[in-house]
Design a protein around this motif. Structure first.
Motif, PDB file in Angstrom:
ATOM      1  N   GLN A  51       0.825  -1.205   0.000  1.00 10.11           N
ATOM      2  CA  GLN A  51       0.000   0.000   0.000  1.00 10.11           C
ATOM      3  C   GLN A  51       0.862   1.259   0.000  1.00 10.11           C
ATOM      4  OE1 GLN A  51      -2.095  -0.759   3.701  1.00 10.11           O
ATOM      5  NE2 GLN A  51      -0.800   0.673   4.810  1.00 10.11           N
ATOM      6  N   SER A  52       2.156   1.109  -0.259  1.00  7.84           N
ATOM      7  CA  SER A  52       3.088   2.229  -0.173  1.00  7.84           C
ATOM      8  C   SER A  52       3.865   2.389  -1.477  1.00  7.84           C
ATOM      9  CB  SER A  52       4.070   2.032   0.988  1.00  7.84           C
ATOM     10  OG  SER A  52       3.377   1.944   2.221  1.00  7.84           O
ATOM     11  N   PHE A  53       4.406   3.589  -1.676  1.00  8.09           N
ATOM     12  CA  PHE A  53       5.159   3.929  -2.875  1.00  8.09           C
ATOM     13  C   PHE A  53       6.607   4.221  -2.506  1.00  8.09           C
ATOM     14  CE2 PHE A  53       0.771   5.099  -3.364  1.00  8.09           C
ATOM     15  CZ  PHE A  53       0.433   4.657  -4.627  1.00  8.09           C
ATOM     16  N   PHE A  54       7.535   3.677  -3.289  1.00 10.23           N
ATOM     17  CA  PHE A  54       8.949   3.874  -3.030  1.00 10.23           C
ATOM     18  C   PHE A  54       9.652   4.327  -4.306  1.00 10.23           C
ATOM     19  CE2 PHE A  54       7.477   0.760   0.017  1.00 10.23           C
ATOM     20  CZ  PHE A  54       8.016   1.200   1.212  1.00 10.23           C
ATOM     21  N   HIS A  55      10.638   5.200  -4.135  1.00  4.63           N
ATOM     22  CA  HIS A  55      11.410   5.728  -5.252  1.00  4.63           C
ATOM     23  C   HIS A  55      12.813   5.142  -5.162  1.00  4.63           C
ATOM     24  CE1 HIS A  55      13.126   9.510  -7.448  1.00  4.63           C
ATOM     25  NE2 HIS A  55      13.076   8.449  -8.230  1.00  4.63           N
ATOM     26  N   LEU A  56      13.171   4.315  -6.121  1.00  9.95           N
ATOM     27  CA  LEU A  56      14.462   3.650  -6.136  1.00  9.95           C
ATOM     28  C   LEU A  56      15.353   4.301  -7.183  1.00  9.95           C
ATOM     29  CD1 LEU A  56      15.582   1.216  -4.538  1.00  9.95           C
ATOM     30  CD2 LEU A  56      15.120  -0.195  -6.539  1.00  9.95           C
ATOM     31  N   GLN A  57      16.557   4.763  -6.758  1.00  8.94           N
ATOM     32  CA  GLN A  57      17.511   5.419  -7.638  1.00  8.94           C
ATOM     33  C   GLN A  57      18.841   4.669  -7.623  1.00  8.94           C
ATOM     34  OE1 GLN A  57      16.743   9.191  -5.341  1.00  8.94           O
ATOM     35  NE2 GLN A  57      16.808  10.099  -7.390  1.00  8.94           N
ATOM     36  N   LYS A  58      19.725   5.024  -8.543  1.00 12.24           N
ATOM     37  CA  LYS A  58      21.044   4.412  -8.604  1.00 12.24           C
ATOM     38  C   LYS A  58      21.726   4.513  -7.247  1.00 12.24           C
ATOM     39  CE  LYS A  58      25.506   4.693 -10.978  1.00 12.24           C
ATOM     40  NZ  LYS A  58      26.297   5.403 -12.003  1.00 12.24           N
ATOM     41  N   ARG A 112      11.401  -6.515   9.633  1.00  9.48           N
ATOM     42  CA  ARG A 112      12.090  -5.347  10.195  1.00  9.48           C
ATOM     43  C   ARG A 112      12.694  -4.450   9.132  1.00  9.48           C
ATOM     44  NH1 ARG A 112      13.816  -1.398  11.395  1.00  9.48           N
ATOM     45  NH2 ARG A 112      15.146  -0.699  13.109  1.00  9.48           N
ATOM     46  N   TYR A 113      13.232  -5.015   8.057  1.00  7.76           N
ATOM     47  CA  TYR A 113      14.041  -4.219   7.134  1.00  7.76           C
ATOM     48  C   TYR A 113      13.449  -4.059   5.739  1.00  7.76           C
ATOM     49  CZ  TYR A 113      17.585  -4.597  10.741  1.00  7.76           C
ATOM     50  OH  TYR A 113      18.260  -4.529  11.942  1.00  7.76           O
ATOM     51  N   CYS A 114      12.199  -4.491   5.510  1.00  4.76           N
ATOM     52  CA  CYS A 114      11.616  -4.268   4.190  1.00  4.76           C
ATOM     53  C   CYS A 114      11.523  -2.765   3.923  1.00  4.76           C
ATOM     54  CB  CYS A 114      10.249  -4.931   4.079  1.00  4.76           C
ATOM     55  SG  CYS A 114       9.021  -4.370   5.256  1.00  4.76           S
ATOM     56  N   GLY A 115      11.781  -2.395   2.686  1.00 10.11           N
ATOM     57  CA  GLY A 115      11.810  -0.983   2.315  1.00 10.11           C
ATOM     58  C   GLY A 115      13.092  -0.669   1.561  1.00 10.11           C
ATOM     59  N   THR A 116      13.368   0.606   1.359  1.00  8.51           N
ATOM     60  CA  THR A 116      14.526   1.018   0.572  1.00  8.51           C
ATOM     61  C   THR A 116      15.687   1.449   1.456  1.00  8.51           C
ATOM     62  OG1 THR A 116      13.712   3.295   0.413  1.00  8.51           O
ATOM     63  CG2 THR A 116      13.112   1.786  -1.353  1.00  8.51           C
ATOM     64  N   ALA A 117      16.872   1.359   0.892  1.00  8.73           N
ATOM     65  CA  ALA A 117      18.085   1.816   1.571  1.00  8.73           C
ATOM     66  C   ALA A 117      19.004   2.457   0.547  1.00  8.73           C
ATOM     67  CB  ALA A 117      18.801   0.652   2.253  1.00  8.73           C
ATOM     68  N   LYS A 118      19.647   3.537   0.933  1.00  5.10           N
ATOM     69  CA  LYS A 118      20.644   4.198   0.080  1.00  5.10           C
ATOM     70  C   LYS A 118      22.022   3.901   0.643  1.00  5.10           C
ATOM     71  CE  LYS A 118      22.031   8.667  -1.875  1.00  5.10           C
ATOM     72  NZ  LYS A 118      22.089   8.117  -3.246  1.00  5.10           N
ATOM     73  N   PHE A 119      22.912   3.360  -0.207  1.00  3.87           N
ATOM     74  CA  PHE A 119      24.237   2.958   0.241  1.00  3.87           C
ATOM     75  C   PHE A 119      25.203   4.143   0.222  1.00  3.87           C
ATOM     76  CE2 PHE A 119      22.272  -0.811  -1.680  1.00  3.87           C
ATOM     77  CZ  PHE A 119      22.394  -1.721  -0.647  1.00  3.87           C
ATOM     78  N   SER A 120      26.149   4.125   1.140  1.00  4.48           N
ATOM     79  CA  SER A 120      27.239   5.093   1.073  1.00  4.48           C
ATOM     80  C   SER A 120      28.079   4.783  -0.154  1.00  4.48           C
ATOM     81  CB  SER A 120      28.098   4.999   2.333  1.00  4.48           C
ATOM     82  OG  SER A 120      28.783   3.748   2.376  1.00  4.48           O
ATOM     83  N   ASP A 121      28.899   5.726  -0.575  1.00  5.26           N
ATOM     84  CA  ASP A 121      29.747   5.503  -1.756  1.00  5.26           C
ATOM     85  C   ASP A 121      30.642   4.285  -1.553  1.00  5.26           C
ATOM     86  OD1 ASP A 121      28.623   7.700  -2.947  1.00  5.26           O
ATOM     87  OD2 ASP A 121      30.278   9.060  -2.470  1.00  5.26           O
ATOM     88  N   GLU A 122      31.203   4.159  -0.359  1.00  5.56           N
ATOM     89  CA  GLU A 122      32.092   3.032  -0.071  1.00  5.56           C
ATOM     90  C   GLU A 122      31.327   1.704  -0.116  1.00  5.56           C
ATOM     91  OE1 GLU A 122      35.199   1.531   3.455  1.00  5.56           O
ATOM     92  OE2 GLU A 122      34.063   3.399   3.668  1.00  5.56           O
ATOM     93  N   ASP A 123      30.159   1.685   0.525  1.00  7.08           N
ATOM     94  CA  ASP A 123      29.372   0.455   0.533  1.00  7.08           C
ATOM     95  C   ASP A 123      28.860   0.103  -0.861  1.00  7.08           C
ATOM     96  OD1 ASP A 123      29.695  -0.179   3.167  1.00  7.08           O
ATOM     97  OD2 ASP A 123      27.790   0.676   3.847  1.00  7.08           O
ATOM     98  N   TRP A 124      28.520   1.107  -1.671  1.00  4.58           N
ATOM     99  CA  TRP A 124      28.027   0.841  -3.015  1.00  4.58           C
ATOM    100  C   TRP A 124      29.107   0.186  -3.872  1.00  4.58           C
ATOM    101  CZ3 TRP A 124      23.897  -0.369  -5.273  1.00  4.58           C
ATOM    102  CH2 TRP A 124      23.694  -0.222  -6.643  1.00  4.58           C
TER     103      TRP A 124
END
Length: 292
Positions: A51-58, A112-124
């Motif tokens: 029921q939710s909207f998520f924006h996924l980017q590079k 617990r962790y469903c959803g989006t995450a943005k990685f740091s440059d190092e982690d990416w």
């Protein structure tokens, strides 16, 4: 148009990389019994999950939990082309790998962790390295390469958890809210999806829904499909199937009673919709999932 550039499967892991060059969305009902990760390698994409909207980017990933239905669409514009890497994980096979000290169980992790995450440059950079190694190990299909693949998946999961926690503090893990979104329409459709999920097992008509939320029938049908990627009837059916999955797994109610309680009424119709949606009969689903 989607070009699949990589596809491999071993017990517990399905991996796929694809490039989508035009604006299109997933077709049909789409949800799985396992966990699903999407890593956005290039471009951007909007996802409607439950029921939710998520924006996924590079540089971002999304975790879709077990039995969460989802669909991708260009609901608010943006570049239609993107490249993503998909991991679908069979939680039963990977369950032993979630037994590290202080690591969540499979069910806890998904909840617990469903959803989006943005990685740091190092982690990416590390994520891209692991994806590249995983793509090389999976085709080998030896005991050693499979073990390495499982461990690399767990390393990706650990990095995702760290990024997810960081994203939560900045609000990125929550449903989208940015300058591209028409806030009024988004909020109104969000309210309707919540209402439908809470009332999916009752008798609802599009006219009743339109009247309650001050839409015309035709406009509601149009905007709901544009924003979510589903028709209202499709969305209600999927919500009913989700509820049926819960009852099949957690209760001893008969299939007939579950068909009635979830608004299908006719057991033949229920079994047909369930099979089309889950690619398995209700009885087989119960045998595989009850008391887990």
């Amino acid at each position: 148009m989607m070009d699949v550039t990589y596809s491999q499967v071993i017990p517990g892991i399905f991996a796929e990389e694809c490039i989508r060059r035009t604006d299109s969305s997933m077709s049909g009902y789409h949800f799985h019994n396992g966990l699903e990760f999407l890593f956005m390698l290039e471009g951007e994409r909007y996802y409607f999950v439950n029921q939710s909207f998520f924006h996924l980017q590079k540089g971002m990933a999304i975790l879709i939990n077990t039995n969460q239905f989802h669909k991708a669409s260009m609901i608010h514009g943006g570049s239609p082309g993107h490249r993503r890497f998909l991991l679908q994980l069979n939680t039963r096979i990977l369950e032993n790998y979630f037994s590290f000290p202080d690591f969540p169980s499979v069910s806890e992790f998904g909840d617990r962790y469903c959803g989006t995450a943005k990685f740091s440059d190092e982690d990416w950079i590390h994520v891209l390295y692991l994806i590249d190694r995983l793509k090389k190990e999976l085709p080998l299909r030896t005991a050693e390469s499979n073990s390495l693949s499982y461990m690399m998946v767990m390393e990706l999961i650990a990095i995702f958890i760290r990024a997810r926690k960081s994203s939560e503090t900045s609000g990125l893990g929550e449903p989208i809210s940015d300058s591209k979104v028409n806030d009024n329409i988004y909020e109104r459709i969000q309210s309707i999806t919540i209402f439908l999920r809470n009332n999916c097992c009752t008798s609802l008509t599009i006219d009743q829904i339109a009247e309650q939320f001050y839409f015309s029938r035709s406009y509601l049908s149009h905007v709901f499909k544009v924003v979510t990627g589903y028709t209202i009837v499709e969305y209600i059916m999927i919500c009913r199937v989700q509820r049926a999955c819960e009852l099949l797994a957690k209760t001893s109610l008969s299939i007939t009673d579950i068909a009635t309680q979830t608004g299908f009424g006719n057991i033949t119709y229920f079994e047909r919709v369930f099979k089309r949606t889950k690619d398995i009969t209700p009885l087989k689903y119960r045998k595989q999932n009850q008391h887990q």
